[in-house]
Design a protein around this motif. Structure first.
Motif, PDB file in Angstrom:
ATOM      1  N   ASN A 166      19.211  42.979  -9.695  1.00 17.40           N
ATOM      2  CA  ASN A 166      18.020  42.366 -10.285  1.00 17.40           C
ATOM      3  C   ASN A 166      17.392  41.352  -9.339  1.00 17.40           C
ATOM      4  O   ASN A 166      16.164  41.218  -9.290  1.00 17.40           O
ATOM      5  CB  ASN A 166      18.346  41.724 -11.625  1.00 17.40           C
ATOM      6  CG  ASN A 166      18.543  42.753 -12.726  1.00 17.40           C
ATOM      7  OD1 ASN A 166      18.073  43.880 -12.630  1.00 17.40           O
ATOM      8  ND2 ASN A 166      19.243  42.359 -13.767  1.00 17.40           N
ATOM      9  N   PHE A 167      18.209  40.631  -8.584  1.00 17.44           N
ATOM     10  CA  PHE A 167      17.702  39.685  -7.592  1.00 17.44           C
ATOM     11  C   PHE A 167      16.814  40.416  -6.579  1.00 17.44           C
ATOM     12  O   PHE A 167      15.702  39.984  -6.274  1.00 17.44           O
ATOM     13  CB  PHE A 167      18.872  38.978  -6.895  1.00 17.44           C
ATOM     14  CG  PHE A 167      18.465  38.117  -5.740  1.00 17.44           C
ATOM     15  CD1 PHE A 167      17.908  36.865  -5.950  1.00 17.44           C
ATOM     16  CD2 PHE A 167      18.630  38.550  -4.441  1.00 17.44           C
ATOM     17  CE1 PHE A 167      17.517  36.061  -4.879  1.00 17.44           C
ATOM     18  CE2 PHE A 167      18.255  37.758  -3.364  1.00 17.44           C
ATOM     19  CZ  PHE A 167      17.697  36.513  -3.592  1.00 17.44           C
ATOM     20  N   ILE A 168      17.305  41.549  -6.069  1.00 20.86           N
ATOM     21  CA  ILE A 168      16.513  42.339  -5.117  1.00 20.86           C
ATOM     22  C   ILE A 168      15.238  42.837  -5.777  1.00 20.86           C
ATOM     23  O   ILE A 168      14.162  42.804  -5.182  1.00 20.86           O
ATOM     24  CB  ILE A 168      17.357  43.504  -4.550  1.00 20.86           C
ATOM     25  CG1 ILE A 168      18.488  42.951  -3.679  1.00 20.86           C
ATOM     26  CG2 ILE A 168      16.481  44.464  -3.746  1.00 20.86           C
ATOM     27  CD1 ILE A 168      19.523  43.985  -3.268  1.00 20.86           C
ATOM     28  N   ALA A 169      15.350  43.290  -7.021  1.00 21.54           N
ATOM     29  CA  ALA A 169      14.173  43.782  -7.748  1.00 21.54           C
ATOM     30  C   ALA A 169      13.151  42.673  -7.940  1.00 21.54           C
ATOM     31  O   ALA A 169      11.940  42.904  -7.788  1.00 21.54           O
ATOM     32  CB  ALA A 169      14.595  44.354  -9.100  1.00 21.54           C
ATOM     33  N   ASP A 170      13.612  41.472  -8.284  1.00 20.87           N
ATOM     34  CA  ASP A 170      12.693  40.347  -8.500  1.00 20.87           C
ATOM     35  C   ASP A 170      11.861  40.051  -7.262  1.00 20.87           C
ATOM     36  O   ASP A 170      10.715  39.598  -7.356  1.00 20.87           O
ATOM     37  CB  ASP A 170      13.459  39.091  -8.926  1.00 20.87           C
ATOM     38  CG  ASP A 170      14.033  39.177 -10.322  1.00 20.87           C
ATOM     39  OD1 ASP A 170      13.711  40.143 -11.061  1.00 20.87           O
ATOM     40  OD2 ASP A 170      14.823  38.281 -10.689  1.00 20.87           O
ATOM     41  N   LEU A 171      12.424  40.313  -6.092  1.00 21.76           N
ATOM     42  CA  LEU A 171      11.715  40.110  -4.825  1.00 21.76           C
ATOM     43  C   LEU A 171      10.824  41.299  -4.465  1.00 21.76           C
ATOM     44  O   LEU A 171      10.074  41.234  -3.489  1.00 21.76           O
ATOM     45  CB  LEU A 171      12.714  39.896  -3.685  1.00 21.76           C
ATOM     46  CG  LEU A 171      13.519  38.610  -3.708  1.00 21.76           C
ATOM     47  CD1 LEU A 171      14.618  38.658  -2.662  1.00 21.76           C
ATOM     48  CD2 LEU A 171      12.611  37.411  -3.496  1.00 21.76           C
ATOM     49  N   GLY A 172      10.936  42.388  -5.226  1.00 26.46           N
ATOM     50  CA  GLY A 172      10.216  43.611  -4.859  1.00 26.46           C
ATOM     51  C   GLY A 172      10.847  44.276  -3.654  1.00 26.46           C
ATOM     52  O   GLY A 172      10.176  44.963  -2.887  1.00 26.46           O
TER      53      GLY A 172
END
Length: 176
Positions: A59-65
């Motif tokens: 989710n951290f990676i996703a939050d950054l796009g």
């Protein structure tokens, strides 16, 4: 199995990027304790915490796009080392959050802190040394990954003393 499916979903159908999210912004993942998370003592099994941390890092990676960017380069994350300190138990049905944040990086790995909380109660703290690999097996230097995800060159902050000592003790830190 539930957390493996959740990780696959978080990785291959990531949540939308958060506008304005930066590498140093905390990423919050909310979860609930499921029956399959429990051990014989009716609290979350220590190994399940690691699986939950996997989901929160996705989710951290996703939050950054970051998933599109990583896919374009053929890079993917792996864990080089991790440690968890438990303070309280999580039990069936409880909702909790995992806050993931970058602590820093060296030439080899990125260091993340993952804090578990239920309301204002601190449950556990994990520290992860993560690497990125290319599909052809090459190790990607952490500064290259940081630059890709941040969109610019960023200087690494100094690691907290406890994390630097841990990284040296488990022999994961970059050796000059």
């Amino acid at each position: 199995m539930t957390r493996t499916i959740q990780l696959a979903y978080a990785t291959f159908r990531p949540r939308p990027a958060i506008p304005g999210q930066t590498l140093f912004s905390p990423s919050v993942t909310t979860m609930r304790v499921h029956p399959g998370d429990l051990d014989l003592y009716r609290h979350v099994n220590n190994g399940v915490y690691l699986q939950m941390m996997d989901v929160a890092r996705a989710n951290f990676i996703a939050d950054l796009g970051g998933y599109r960017l990583l896919a374009e380069h053929g890079w993917y994350p792996v864990v080089a080392a991790s440690t968890v300190k438990y303070r309280r138990s999580l039990t069936l049905g409880q909702r909790f959050t995992i806050t993931t944040r970058v602590l820093g990086w060296d030439e080899r790995v990125c260091y993340l802190e993952q804090s578990f909380a239920r309301g204002d109660q601190h449950i556990a703290r994990g520290v992860v040394a993560g690497r990125f690999l290319a599909r052809d097996g090459r190790r990607i230097p952490a500064p290259d990954v940081v630059e890709l995800l941040a969109g610019e060159h960023v200087e690494a902050p100094e690691l907290p003393d406890d994390v630097a000592a841990w990284a040296a003790a488990v022999d994961v830190a970059h050796r000059a």
